[in-house]
Design an enzyme around this catalytic site. Sequence first.
Site, PDB file in Angstrom:
ATOM      1  CG  ASP A  13      23.167  -7.403  72.739  1.00 34.80           C
ATOM      2  OD1 ASP A  13      24.061  -8.194  73.099  1.00 34.80           O
ATOM      3  OD2 ASP A  13      21.956  -7.686  72.777  1.00 34.80           O
ATOM      4  CE  LYS A  16      28.607  -5.781  77.002  1.00 33.54           C
ATOM      5  NZ  LYS A  16      27.359  -5.571  76.279  1.00 33.54           N
ATOM      6  N   GLY A  40      26.877 -12.407  74.342  1.00 32.42           N
ATOM      7  CA  GLY A  40      27.328 -12.662  72.980  1.00 32.42           C
ATOM      8  C   GLY A  40      28.092 -11.439  72.527  1.00 32.42           C
ATOM      9  CG  HIS A  41      30.802  -9.934  74.511  1.00 32.24           C
ATOM     10  ND1 HIS A  41      31.558  -9.920  75.650  1.00 32.24           N
ATOM     11  CD2 HIS A  41      29.545  -9.601  74.907  1.00 32.24           C
ATOM     12  CE1 HIS A  41      30.787  -9.603  76.685  1.00 32.24           C
ATOM     13  NE2 HIS A  41      29.566  -9.417  76.255  1.00 32.24           N
ATOM     14  CD  GLN A 223      25.191 -10.243  81.037  1.00 34.79           C
ATOM     15  OE1 GLN A 223      25.896 -10.235  82.012  1.00 34.79           O
ATOM     16  NE2 GLN A 223      25.262 -11.219  80.137  1.00 34.79           N
TER      17      GLN A 223
END
Length: 425
Positions: A13, A16, A40-41, A223
């Site tokens: 988080d 990225k 989750g991006h 990650q």
Amino acid sequence: MPATVIMGGQWGDEGKGKLTDALAARASMVVRANGGSNAGHTVQTHNGTFKLRLVPSGILNPHVQCVLGAGVVIDLPTLVGELRALQSRGIDTSGLIISDRAHVVLPYHKELDRLEERRREQDEIGTTLNGNGPAYADKASRHGLRMCDVIRPEVLRRKLAIEIDSKNAQIVSVFGDSALDFDALYLELIDMAEVVRPMVVPTEVVVQDALHHGEQIIVECAQGAMLDIDYGTYPYVTSSSPTAAGACQGAGVAPRQIESVVGVYKAYSTRVGGGPMPAELLDETGELIRQRGREWGVNTGRPRRTGWFDAVAARQTSRLNGVSEVALTLVDVLDVFEEIGVCTGYQLPDHVLRHVPALLDEMEGATPILEFTPGWNSDTTAVRSFDELPANLLRYIGDLEGHLGAPVRYVGVGPDREQLIDRHG
Ligand code: GDP
Ligand code: IMO
Ligand code: MG
């Protein structure tokens, strides 16, 4: 050698997704290398906020070809749902291709993830419950089903029949839970496989052809390197390698083809789930960081743990991954602090650690050695050039560069696409 790796240098988080979207403007391909729907991006544009889980964060750049590499584990319902949601917002997803070697996350993997977490009771990893660990475990023990299998109904039937029997035996006899129904699972899978079948190709060939033609490609990790299965805080890690080496492997890119490794680091630390975090702040300072950084999980909504920048962990990830450029993100979150801490060592009863220990008891028992630097106490969200950043922030950046051994090139001053400063203009 025009490949760039974008990887998280902490516990995930780090921003990225936003950086990948920004750098994709100058690339022709974005390849996601590892992880699955646990990611989750977030990409925030003038068309709203996009929360991507499996689809590479280059997807909002219409000229970019997006690739899910062999190192990714694919949860088909999530992928199909994500593609439909993007299409309904007018995003063209037709260019996406998926590796025929990528492993598939099956419903029994999710079930086992949940059951294993339940069995750990107080020592739970705090996984995202998306089945990633059990899917990678099956990959390593050679029980996995791959995309090349699920798009062929007869192959799927044969392999699934074998696997579901042993998984059901485990679910029923070890965990005392109910068995999954083969027919229901098979029918659901062939329906979804039908949707993605045209996208499934040998992506490593496409990626290598692109590199051969001199195209600029970005390899996007999910990650962060402190969640790496080898060098992270095992067992409180994810089940893949969110590292520069893992990026090569997962994307089908050779180490010699990597031109630059961009390490994405938050200006402070966050972690979601269990495991040691020596620089964690359990006081109102930590809460202020959480509020200002909106530190809640993109998919799970879980509050993220917060702390000062952990230079011990960050130095390790920078060194092990050969980080050549740093993106320092969420700097604006620290705009209101009088002073800012950096953890430069882990104090144990009889000595100081300057590296991340393998034995978690040592890390859990460590007191952070903190060095404080004066804050800049001004709003950075409208700053767009490196030289205009406040002097104390430039000093903080200089300190972090010393710890990381790499130059800070990008600075994030807000969640929007344009709130990103490139030091090179
Ligand atoms: P990822 O998993 O590394 O892509 O990061 P996430 O999207 O899970 O979490 C990063 C969060 O920070 C998201 O809500 C982003 O919109 C937000 N974000 C990214 N960069 C910045 C920044 O420079 N400043 C602020 N305030 N928010 C940012
Ligand atoms: P992005 O790509 C932050 C964490 C989980 C848990 C551990 C294992 O958005 O940075 P898993 O479901 O992978 O078996 O969970 O890893 N984790 C993440 N934390 N960001 C992520 O992804 C994460 N993906 C997994 O919270 O502690
Ligand atoms: Mg995330």
